[in-house]
Design an enzyme around this catalytic site. Structure first.
Site, PDB file in Angstrom:
ATOM      1  N   GLY A  40       0.835  -1.195   0.000  1.00  0.00           N
ATOM      2  CA  GLY A  40       0.000   0.000   0.000  1.00  0.00           C
ATOM      3  C   GLY A  40       0.869   1.244   0.000  1.00  0.00           C
ATOM      4  O   GLY A  40       1.867   1.306   0.724  1.00  0.00           O
ATOM      5  N   LEU A  43      -1.474   7.334   2.097  1.00  0.00           N
ATOM      6  CA  LEU A  43      -0.844   8.150   3.130  1.00  0.00           C
ATOM      7  C   LEU A  43      -0.178   7.310   4.204  1.00  0.00           C
ATOM      8  O   LEU A  43       0.943   7.602   4.625  1.00  0.00           O
ATOM      9  CB  LEU A  43      -1.871   9.095   3.754  1.00  0.00           C
ATOM     10  CG  LEU A  43      -2.291  10.269   2.867  1.00  0.00           C
ATOM     11  CD1 LEU A  43      -3.310  11.135   3.579  1.00  0.00           C
ATOM     12  CD2 LEU A  43      -1.092  11.107   2.447  1.00  0.00           C
ATOM     13  N   ARG A 337     -21.245  11.921  11.819  1.00  0.00           N
ATOM     14  CA  ARG A 337     -21.739  11.314  10.587  1.00  0.00           C
ATOM     15  C   ARG A 337     -22.812  10.262  10.811  1.00  0.00           C
ATOM     16  O   ARG A 337     -23.798  10.209  10.076  1.00  0.00           O
ATOM     17  CB  ARG A 337     -20.565  10.702   9.817  1.00  0.00           C
ATOM     18  CG  ARG A 337     -19.618  11.749   9.263  1.00  0.00           C
ATOM     19  CD  ARG A 337     -18.407  11.117   8.621  1.00  0.00           C
ATOM     20  NE  ARG A 337     -17.552  12.162   8.025  1.00  0.00           N
ATOM     21  CZ  ARG A 337     -16.387  11.905   7.430  1.00  0.00           C
ATOM     22  NH1 ARG A 337     -15.939  10.651   7.374  1.00  0.00           N
ATOM     23  NH2 ARG A 337     -15.682  12.883   6.907  1.00  0.00           N
ATOM     24  N   HIS A 408     -19.046   4.732   3.371  1.00  0.00           N
ATOM     25  CA  HIS A 408     -17.886   5.580   3.121  1.00  0.00           C
ATOM     26  C   HIS A 408     -16.587   5.031   3.698  1.00  0.00           C
ATOM     27  O   HIS A 408     -15.577   4.952   3.014  1.00  0.00           O
ATOM     28  CB  HIS A 408     -18.164   6.963   3.707  1.00  0.00           C
ATOM     29  CG  HIS A 408     -17.005   7.918   3.595  1.00  0.00           C
ATOM     30  ND1 HIS A 408     -16.458   8.277   2.372  1.00  0.00           N
ATOM     31  CD2 HIS A 408     -16.290   8.582   4.533  1.00  0.00           C
ATOM     32  CE1 HIS A 408     -15.452   9.120   2.579  1.00  0.00           C
ATOM     33  NE2 HIS A 408     -15.321   9.310   3.869  1.00  0.00           N
ATOM     34  N   GLU A 432      -6.480   2.770   7.652  1.00  0.00           N
ATOM     35  CA  GLU A 432      -7.834   2.220   7.664  1.00  0.00           C
ATOM     36  C   GLU A 432      -7.842   0.701   7.711  1.00  0.00           C
ATOM     37  O   GLU A 432      -8.846   0.092   8.074  1.00  0.00           O
ATOM     38  CB  GLU A 432      -8.606   2.707   6.423  1.00  0.00           C
ATOM     39  CG  GLU A 432     -10.091   2.420   6.490  1.00  0.00           C
ATOM     40  CD  GLU A 432     -10.860   2.952   5.287  1.00  0.00           C
ATOM     41  OE1 GLU A 432     -12.083   2.710   5.227  1.00  0.00           O
ATOM     42  OE2 GLU A 432     -10.257   3.595   4.412  1.00  0.00           O
ATOM     43  N   ARG A 442     -16.072   7.093  12.967  1.00  0.00           N
ATOM     44  CA  ARG A 442     -14.931   8.007  12.814  1.00  0.00           C
ATOM     45  C   ARG A 442     -15.414   9.436  12.640  1.00  0.00           C
ATOM     46  O   ARG A 442     -16.313   9.708  11.849  1.00  0.00           O
ATOM     47  CB  ARG A 442     -14.086   7.607  11.594  1.00  0.00           C
ATOM     48  CG  ARG A 442     -12.938   8.581  11.346  1.00  0.00           C
ATOM     49  CD  ARG A 442     -12.059   8.138  10.193  1.00  0.00           C
ATOM     50  NE  ARG A 442     -12.716   8.152   8.912  1.00  0.00           N
ATOM     51  CZ  ARG A 442     -12.947   9.256   8.178  1.00  0.00           C
ATOM     52  NH1 ARG A 442     -12.625  10.451   8.642  1.00  0.00           N
ATOM     53  NH2 ARG A 442     -13.531   9.160   7.002  1.00  0.00           N
TER      54      ARG A 442
END
Length: 656
Positions: A40, A43, A337, A408, A432, A442
């Site tokens: 990966g 970030l 959220r 999401h 993640e 989150r």
């Protein structure tokens, strides 16, 4: 197996400093002898690869994209949290820590969350030094804006493309190390399995996505930074390539999967327009700073809007239900959220949805534009408004945006300890792909924060605790363990290609996604989850008998790639449903219809919460659920890591 989280002793403010002081060190000359595999290059992975190479380790970095710049981190638009308190509005490391714990509905590991808040300020300094063009105020200081779940402004941003700019900064650091020879980059290469030697993760088996060649790579430790599994639902805001394969293959080798049912539904997605869609588009949460969310107060008005006989701009103020401001006056449109998503669903379930499907509410900038002027709104959100215009065919400067919740982010992931190492020695998991920091929900702008914290600041300090116990360079890719896994991967690939059935890969993916959304989506019940657990194996069985994959394995073959990923989703989705059924409570993004507050509850009568809100059961479920894979036709085994809270008190999560 007992789960040892390796949380340091002492006051929470001193745990990270104490842990770094107590951790093992490897001298610079010896670091050059160790090889670390990083899977990966977003970030988390890119930050880890560049940081470890800068420290002297030899790094092999793998990604299935043609460039690390295409990692899905690029899609995080709104911002990144840090406790700088530039606005002098009462923020602090302690407050960021508390907001994150509360936002996750008290289902995250306290020590990890405090560390995340503690290193957040270092992330901003690091990224500014890399040249990330954060928005600035008139005097030149970095600007901040608000985000859901917080009453302070702590979110640093670069217009509506924060993830992209952070990724470019990370990519430049990675490219520097590639140029220096510290990192060997393997693009267009997909990890298909992890290799264990004497129970330790010592390498991976990969497929070259251009030539089809299957090969092995050995190292002294393996890091997975492969993102989340939201595409198990088929429709999500994730990039089409996002998948669970790397994490799931590790799980099948013995790594525990923690809290897989914790899925985040984002409230501001462009609504579904038809069955032809294979992806959904997210409108950044940053829009909720200035946009007001509303639905019509009556079904009659909603029907007129759906039929096109009434424009939303012509709906009178008294006929608008600004339901987030009504239900959660302290936080208003910046409610977290999960809560905002359920409130939108509630309005639509009541027949007050405004999209043609009935599944949609409005995000309206009329008042903000009148107050601030269109030029200010363009400066803050211009690229997001342009994106909405291109997709929805409506000018959001003139009409409110239509939004509806969609899958999401995934808070679950492979179980890791304080060092970010899984229960499989040598296998570390970042971003993640792990479960560690967000609990059951989150907060917005915390995904970028966790990815960079793990990559830049945590794993460079903690990986030595494992590597110092290992003799470097002793594992080679020609060992029997690698050859055995290679053979298994080859056999699986050949089996997929030989089925030659009548259904496409996407048809199976869509069928699975429909089951997951209906039974394990925004609202879940024991009955529905039991139905899903019975249905998914049937779909999986047909997949292995009737899927059709054109082409061969000796070339680029996107259908073969998708088939492998969907096969993993068909196994992993079942584990998700087992986890959701076992957790007999509601918390964060996990909402069980049987477990919600009612008018009869004393907490509601005392005004501490409202009917319909998530009802936790701390006496039974204040733990991490870590699941052990036991075979395709066997129920996974549950292991529990108790959660203890010393710095915060368990309480009803209220945003009113």
């Amino acid at each position: 197996m007992a789960l040892d989280s390796k949380i340091p002793s002492g006051p929470i403010e001193q745990k990270w400093s104490k842990h770094k002081m107590d951790s093992k060190l490897i001298n610079p000359a010896n670091k050059r002898k160790f090889t670390v595999i990083v899977v990966g290059s977003g970030l988390a992975g890119g930050a880890a690869a560049s940081s470890l190479a800068e420290m002297g380790y030899k790094v092999k970095c793998f990604c299935y994209q043609d460039s690390p710049r295409r990692a899905h981190s690029i899609a995080a638009q709104g911002g990144i949290n840090a406790a700088k308190n530039y606005q002098n509005d009462g923020d602090s490391v302690r407050r960021l820590f508390y907001d994150t714990i509360k936002g996750g509905d008290f289902r995250a590991r306290e020590a990890n969350v405090y560390r995340l808040a503690e290193v957040s300020n270092n992330i901003i300094d690091q990224c500014v030094a890399q040249g990330v063009p954060f928005a600035r105020e008139y005097g030149g200081l970095l600007d901040n804006r608000s985000f859901g779940g917080a009453q302070v402004s702590r979110t640093f941003y670069a217009r509506g493309q924060t993830g992209q700019q952070l990724l470019i900064g990370c990519y430049q650091a990675l490219e520097k190390e590639i140029h220096k020879g510290g990192v060997t980059m393997y693009p267009r290469t997909e990890m298909l399995d992890v290799v264990l030697v004497d129970g330790h993760a010592k390498g991976i088996v990969v497929r070259d996505m251009v030539t089809g060649k299957i090969s092995s790579h050995a190292g002294d430790a393996v890091i997975l930074a492969t993102g989340g599994y939201g595409n198990v639902f088929f429709l999500s805001t994730n990039a089409m390539g996002c998948n669970v394969t790397a994490a799931w293959r590790a799980a099948k080798r013995g790594a525990y999967f923690a809290n897989p049912c914790y899925t985040q539904i984002h409230p501001t997605c462009i609504p579904v327009s038809g069955d032809y869609q294979s992806k959904l588009t997210l409108m950044s949460e940053s829009l909720r700073n200035d946009g007001r969310v509303w639905a019509p107060k009556t079904r009659e008005i909603a029907e007129k809007i759906r039929s096109g006989t009434l424009s939303p701009s012509d709906v009178a103020e008294d006929d608008r239900d600004y339901y987030l401001e009504r239900k959660y006056p302290s936080f208003g449109n910046l409610a977290p959220r999960d809560i905002s998503s359920r409130a939108a669903k509630e309005a639509c379930d009541d027949g007050r949805g405004i999209a043609k499907t009935g599944l949609g509410v409005y995000l309206d900038f009329r008042d903000a534009t009148a107050r601030l002027g269109e030029a200010t709104i363009r400066a803050r959100y211009g690229n997001l408004f342009q994106m909405y215009d291109k997709i929805a065919g409506q000018d959001p400067y003139k009409q409110p945006m239509m939004i509806y919740p969609a899958v999401h982010y995934t808070m679950g992931g492979l179980w890791v300890d304080y060092n970010l190492m899984s229960n499989v020695p040598g296998l570390h998991v970042l971003g993640e792909a792990n479960f560690s920091d967000h609990g059951a929900n989150r907060l917005g702008a915390s995904a970028l924060m966790q990815g960079l914290a793990d990559g830049y600041f945590v794993i460079p300090s903690t990986i030595a605790n494992y590597l110092a116990t290992q003799k470097p360079g002793t594992i080679k890719p020609d060992q029997p363990e690698f050859k055995a896994v290679e053979a298994e991967v080859t056999e699986r690939t050949n089996k997929l290609l030989s089925i030659n059935g009548k259904r496409t890969v996407d048809s199976f993916h869509k069928e699975l996604g429909g089951i997951m959304w209906e039974k394990c989506g925004m609202a879940r019940s024991r009955e529905g989850l039991t139905e899903a657990i019975a249905k998914i194996p049937q779909v999986r069985e047909e997949f292995w008998q009737n899927v059709r994959i054109p082409g061969s394995g000796a070339q680029a073959n996107m259908e073969l790639e998708k088939a492998g990923r969907v096969a993993d989703f068909l196994e992993f989705g079942e584990m998700m449903c087992y986890d959701a059924r076992d957790r007999e409570e509601s918390c964060g993004g996990h909402f069980r219809t049987e477990h919600q507050f009612t008018d009869a509850d004393p907490e509601v009568q005392a005004g501490k919460t409202q009917p319909g809100e998530a009802k936790r059961h701390d006496d039974k479920f204040c733990h991490v659920s870590a699941w052990e894979y036991k075979g395709a036709n066997s129920e996974p085994e549950l292991h529990k890591e108790p959660l203890s809270f010393e710095a915060v008190h368990l309480s009803i999560r209220s945003y009113a």
